[in-house]
Design a protein around this motif. Sequence first.
Motif, PDB file in Angstrom:
ATOM      1  N   GLU A 367      22.574  28.992 -15.188  1.00  0.00           N
ATOM      2  CA  GLU A 367      22.616  27.862 -14.255  1.00  0.00           C
ATOM      3  C   GLU A 367      22.526  26.523 -14.995  1.00  0.00           C
ATOM      4  O   GLU A 367      23.199  25.557 -14.637  1.00  0.00           O
ATOM      5  N   ALA A 368      21.648  26.471 -16.017  1.00  0.00           N
ATOM      6  CA  ALA A 368      21.493  25.223 -16.782  1.00  0.00           C
ATOM      7  C   ALA A 368      22.788  24.859 -17.508  1.00  0.00           C
ATOM      8  O   ALA A 368      23.209  23.689 -17.513  1.00  0.00           O
ATOM      9  N   LEU A 369      23.426  25.864 -18.116  1.00  0.00           N
ATOM     10  CA  LEU A 369      24.684  25.611 -18.824  1.00  0.00           C
ATOM     11  C   LEU A 369      25.804  25.241 -17.849  1.00  0.00           C
ATOM     12  O   LEU A 369      26.648  24.387 -18.142  1.00  0.00           O
ATOM     13  N   MET A 370      25.812  25.881 -16.678  1.00  0.00           N
ATOM     14  CA  MET A 370      26.816  25.551 -15.666  1.00  0.00           C
ATOM     15  C   MET A 370      26.618  24.124 -15.157  1.00  0.00           C
ATOM     16  O   MET A 370      27.581  23.391 -14.913  1.00  0.00           O
ATOM     17  N   THR A 371      25.347  23.743 -14.993  1.00  0.00           N
ATOM     18  CA  THR A 371      25.062  22.368 -14.570  1.00  0.00           C
ATOM     19  C   THR A 371      25.570  21.365 -15.597  1.00  0.00           C
ATOM     20  O   THR A 371      26.160  20.327 -15.251  1.00  0.00           O
ATOM     21  N   LEU A 372      25.334  21.686 -16.878  1.00  0.00           N
ATOM     22  CA  LEU A 372      25.855  20.817 -17.947  1.00  0.00           C
ATOM     23  C   LEU A 372      27.371  20.733 -17.898  1.00  0.00           C
ATOM     24  O   LEU A 372      27.962  19.672 -18.091  1.00  0.00           O
ATOM     25  N   GLU A 373      28.018  21.883 -17.648  1.00  0.00           N
ATOM     26  CA  GLU A 373      29.486  21.934 -17.577  1.00  0.00           C
ATOM     27  C   GLU A 373      30.003  21.040 -16.448  1.00  0.00           C
ATOM     28  O   GLU A 373      30.954  20.279 -16.615  1.00  0.00           O
ATOM     29  N   MET A 374      29.345  21.133 -15.287  1.00  0.00           N
ATOM     30  CA  MET A 374      29.758  20.309 -14.147  1.00  0.00           C
ATOM     31  C   MET A 374      29.498  18.835 -14.424  1.00  0.00           C
ATOM     32  O   MET A 374      30.293  17.969 -14.046  1.00  0.00           O
ATOM     33  N   LEU A 375      28.399  18.565 -15.114  1.00  0.00           N
ATOM     34  CA  LEU A 375      28.055  17.181 -15.438  1.00  0.00           C
ATOM     35  C   LEU A 375      29.095  16.562 -16.372  1.00  0.00           C
ATOM     36  O   LEU A 375      29.566  15.438 -16.144  1.00  0.00           O
ATOM     37  N   ILE A 376      29.480  17.298 -17.423  1.00  0.00           N
ATOM     38  CA  ILE A 376      30.467  16.752 -18.356  1.00  0.00           C
ATOM     39  C   ILE A 376      31.832  16.620 -17.697  1.00  0.00           C
ATOM     40  O   ILE A 376      32.590  15.685 -17.971  1.00  0.00           O
ATOM     41  N   ALA A 377      32.155  17.549 -16.787  1.00  0.00           N
ATOM     42  CA  ALA A 377      33.433  17.450 -16.068  1.00  0.00           C
ATOM     43  C   ALA A 377      33.481  16.176 -15.230  1.00  0.00           C
ATOM     44  O   ALA A 377      34.495  15.465 -15.202  1.00  0.00           O
ATOM     45  N   ASP A 378      32.350  15.888 -14.539  1.00  0.00           N
ATOM     46  CA  ASP A 378      32.293  14.659 -13.737  1.00  0.00           C
ATOM     47  C   ASP A 378      32.385  13.420 -14.627  1.00  0.00           C
ATOM     48  O   ASP A 378      33.060  12.439 -14.282  1.00  0.00           O
ATOM     49  N   GLN A 379      31.675  13.452 -15.775  1.00  0.00           N
ATOM     50  CA  GLN A 379      31.712  12.310 -16.699  1.00  0.00           C
ATOM     51  C   GLN A 379      33.125  12.072 -17.234  1.00  0.00           C
ATOM     52  O   GLN A 379      33.583  10.928 -17.304  1.00  0.00           O
ATOM     53  N   LEU A 380      33.794  13.172 -17.605  1.00  0.00           N
ATOM     54  CA  LEU A 380      35.149  13.044 -18.140  1.00  0.00           C
ATOM     55  C   LEU A 380      36.113  12.527 -17.077  1.00  0.00           C
ATOM     56  O   LEU A 380      36.983  11.705 -17.356  1.00  0.00           O
TER      57      LEU A 380
END
Length: 496
Positions: A367-380
């Motif tokens: 879940e933590a890694l998925m949250t990071l993935e979603m966060l970077i996707a939003d940032q990009l």
Amino acid sequence: MSQIHNSIEPNVIDDEMVQKAVEDQYPEDIGKLAKREGINFKDVTELQLSFRNILQIDNLWQFENLTKLQLDNNIIEKIEALESLVHLVWLDLSFNNIEVIEGLDTLVKLQDLSLYNNRISRIEHMDTLQELQIFSIGKNNLTTLEDVIYLRRFKNLRTLNLTGNPLCDDEQYTLFVVAYLPDLVYLDFKLVSETMVSISAFPACEIGRQHVIDHLLRWYASNILTFRAGSLRKLGLQKHGAAFVEYLNGSFLFDSMYAEDTEAAKLAYLPGVGDLLQAYPSWFVSVCENLFNYGLREYEKREAEVSDFYESLHEALTANQQEGRKIILDFENRNKRRLDEIHNASSYDIAESKRAEYKEDILQLSEALMTLEMLIADQLEELIQDFKRNIAVIASTFIENVKGIYPFDTFSLTIFCTMTQCRDLENRHHEKLLEISNATLEKSVKNELDEDLPADIQMLLVDKNTIVKAANVSHGIRLLKIDKRESDILSNTYRW
């Protein structure tokens, strides 16, 4: 002496001519002041003596600080009396009757030399011009490719025009020139490209095929890395090309407008056209140079925007990856402890409890890694959208300014940077040319002309339709050149 002298009264450069030429270079108010208080020729750096029927160069020794001299469109037969102009950087002797290159020995600072449209049959007597960068000797009588070899001594030569000489008809012409002059950037108004230097396409010839191949290989060796990069860096003009304003920093566009315009050369003989052509080139070149400088500034903005985007992208990815590594490292440390606890458990129930905690930790890691993935996707996504908006504004502003959509004052030098202003200058020049043409026609009909005009000019003065058609054809050719240059800038911008 040329037969053309039968219909044109030759002139020699005298004090009256140079005095008037210098006065005409200034705006009207400054010109009047200069005329009243006198001019120190030592302070003059530019002098234009075009279209004055000059037969002999003389009386220029006083202009010892001259850097730019225009003697084009005269009837000069010999290059002479230039010895004192040791600071000369730019010399235009195009459209004359010169047969021999000579009299240039002291011009060691010369960078731009035009001998276009003369009667020269050999390139020689230029050894001291080691600063030469631009050399135009098209439309002369050069017949042998070996003349090109002489130019190898000019290490700074980047632009060469030979078009219109008999030697250009040789099927080996282009490859020969590129092989012997590997540092050329422009040849005959075209960008030199790697496709011009194919060894297999170059047959054996009398100069020795291996000798030419050696030069070709050397040329490739010096450029191979930049060929792979696929950019204009290979020719030293990458910045100008990337700014879409290459070769606007000078008279290249203006010269190209007249290069194929035979009607303009005829109309130049009409009384008053010579004076009309005094200011036009400098105004036009000013527009081009300001557009060139504007283009470079806009290029810097685009590059800064791209650089900022990649920097932000790198920062976001780096921060995200570092946070991911930290989460995984913490998990691995906990995992190692739990494995030890499971292995050393005193009972089955304790081992199962630790195993359950381990599975829960894996889910939390996911879940933590998925949250990071979603966060970077939003940032990009946000970065990309901001980048798109900023680039769209920069590009559209550049395009609008180049096209001249904004209502600018045509003769304001502070904003002289649109292709529309180039067209405005050309249209105004054309209007004045039509006025002169009609006035000359009226005088011709009444036999009131003060001078005899060449036969081909007299043929244009048979009626109004003929003279107007010639002027319109000339005008159309020049407008097409301007439109083509604007189209290139806009196409390159859209493509970018």
